[in-house]
Scaffold this motif. Structure first.
Motif, PDB file in Angstrom:
ATOM      1  N   SER A   1     -77.962 -59.382  22.467  1.00 59.25           N
ATOM      2  CA  SER A   1     -76.957 -59.719  23.467  1.00 59.25           C
ATOM      3  C   SER A   1     -77.266 -61.053  24.121  1.00 59.25           C
ATOM      4  O   SER A   1     -78.310 -61.217  24.769  1.00 59.25           O
ATOM      5  CB  SER A   1     -76.896 -58.624  24.540  1.00 59.25           C
ATOM      6  OG  SER A   1     -76.215 -59.074  25.693  1.00 59.25           O
TER       7      SER A   1
ATOM      8  N   ASP B   1     -72.557 -52.778  16.808  1.00 65.04           N
ATOM      9  CA  ASP B   1     -72.569 -54.180  16.405  1.00 65.04           C
ATOM     10  C   ASP B   1     -71.936 -55.078  17.471  1.00 65.04           C
ATOM     11  O   ASP B   1     -72.387 -55.097  18.603  1.00 65.04           O
ATOM     12  CB  ASP B   1     -71.900 -54.340  15.040  1.00 65.04           C
ATOM     13  CG  ASP B   1     -72.597 -53.518  13.967  1.00 65.04           C
ATOM     14  OD1 ASP B   1     -73.820 -53.332  14.080  1.00 65.04           O
ATOM     15  OD2 ASP B   1     -71.924 -53.045  13.033  1.00 65.04           O
ATOM     16  N   GLU B   2     -70.869 -55.803  17.105  1.00 63.83           N
ATOM     17  CA  GLU B   2     -70.287 -56.787  18.013  1.00 63.83           C
ATOM     18  C   GLU B   2     -69.753 -56.151  19.292  1.00 63.83           C
ATOM     19  O   GLU B   2     -69.880 -56.715  20.381  1.00 63.83           O
ATOM     20  CB  GLU B   2     -69.167 -57.571  17.319  1.00 63.83           C
ATOM     21  CG  GLU B   2     -69.645 -58.514  16.221  1.00 63.83           C
ATOM     22  CD  GLU B   2     -69.833 -57.806  14.890  1.00 63.83           C
ATOM     23  OE1 GLU B   2     -69.586 -56.574  14.834  1.00 63.83           O
ATOM     24  OE2 GLU B   2     -70.235 -58.474  13.919  1.00 63.83           O
ATOM     25  N   ASP B   3     -69.140 -54.957  19.171  1.00 66.74           N
ATOM     26  CA  ASP B   3     -68.601 -54.294  20.357  1.00 66.74           C
ATOM     27  C   ASP B   3     -69.718 -53.914  21.325  1.00 66.74           C
ATOM     28  O   ASP B   3     -69.578 -54.057  22.540  1.00 66.74           O
ATOM     29  CB  ASP B   3     -67.817 -53.042  19.963  1.00 66.74           C
ATOM     30  CG  ASP B   3     -66.511 -53.368  19.255  1.00 66.74           C
ATOM     31  OD1 ASP B   3     -66.018 -54.498  19.415  1.00 66.74           O
ATOM     32  OD2 ASP B   3     -65.997 -52.496  18.540  1.00 66.74           O
TER      33      ASP B   3
ATOM     34  N   ALA C   1     -71.138 -57.093  22.961  1.00 67.22           N
ATOM     35  CA  ALA C   1     -70.212 -57.580  23.993  1.00 67.22           C
ATOM     36  C   ALA C   1     -70.286 -56.726  25.246  1.00 67.22           C
ATOM     37  O   ALA C   1     -70.217 -57.248  26.370  1.00 67.22           O
ATOM     38  CB  ALA C   1     -68.791 -57.598  23.432  1.00 67.22           C
TER      39      ALA C   1
END
Length: 243
Positions: free
Chosen positions: A81, A6-8, A11
């Motif tokens: 992304s 997900d967010e990790d 990023a």
């Protein structure tokens, strides 16, 4: 071995976007293999009058393959992304190409709606938390009879192919990525292949998602047994009930 999610993961792709094209260009056959997988969609008329969803477009390598093989298609290219998508959108594209930032699981919320005549997904499914949910979304946005091509690192199941993948990653990819400050992402990418479905298991997953005409096709070069194209079709109305 834990994977980024997900967010990790988004990023990590954002951070790696600046050098991503350079690294993949060092992979022999990378772009030619993508074009081969696009051709396996077997779409007519160079894509004229057709809508194609490029799911997980990254910095645009898969989008470039689509525009080379299907220059007359309308292409909607999606990625989660922001960094990768910014790199992709900054390149020169034909007027029929549009970029949208969205996770593969939330296409409708981003305004990406079907029907699409084909979906092309390169290096996507092993990086999503719920591949079955994404396959369900793909099924829903495809037109009846629409075609799916998944271009993915899906090992054959032979020990030698797993050993080659690990040797390439540990001996070349991971040291270079560490120097660039992207070691976490590329360790994830190595692990994601080892932990993901074999090619045969992924084909079964696609069948379970109500696709038909599912085939697993190999790719040449050092990636034989490591990278495959899985092609399938959304069946005609009523055909799902008699599978």
């Amino acid at each position: 071995m834990n994977l980024l999610r997900d967010e990790d993961l988004a990023a990590a792709f954002d951070h790696a976007s600046r050098s991503y094209d350079t690294l993949v260009a060092a992979n022999p056959g990378y772009h030619a293999h993508l074009r081969r997988s696009v051709r396996r969609l077997q779409l007519p008329r160079h894509g004229g009058g057709l809508r194609v969803l490029d799911l997980g477009c990254g910095t645009g390598a898969s989008t470039a393959a689509l525009t080379r093989v299907l220059p007359d298609a309308e292409i909607v290219a999606v990625d989660a992304s922001a960094g990768m998508l910014e790199r992709a959108a900054a390149k020169r594209w034909p007027p029929g190409v549009r970029f949208v930032q969205s996770p593969a699981e939330r296409l409708a919320q981003a305004g990406v709606r079907g029907p699409f005549d084909a979906v092309f997904a390169a290096y996507l499914f092993r990086n999503v938390a719920d591949p079955d949910a994404v396959l369900a979304s793909v099924h829903d946005v495809l037109a009846v009879g629409g075609r799916l091509a998944v271009h993915e690192y899906t090992l054959s199941g032979r020990a030698v192919d797993r050993a080659v993948w690990t040797a390439v990653c540990r001996g070349l990819v991971l040291p270079v990525a560490a120097l660039l400050g992207d070691g976490d992402l590329y360790r994830h990418l190595w692990r994601s292949v080892v932990q993901f479905d074999t090619a045969g298991d992924f084909a079964d997953r696609v069948r379970d998602a109500r696709f038909t005409d599912v085939r697993v096709l190999p790719l040449p070069g050092w990636q034989t047994g490591i990278t495959h194209t899985v092609v399938a079709r959304r069946p005609a109305v009523g055909a799902e009930a008699v599978r």
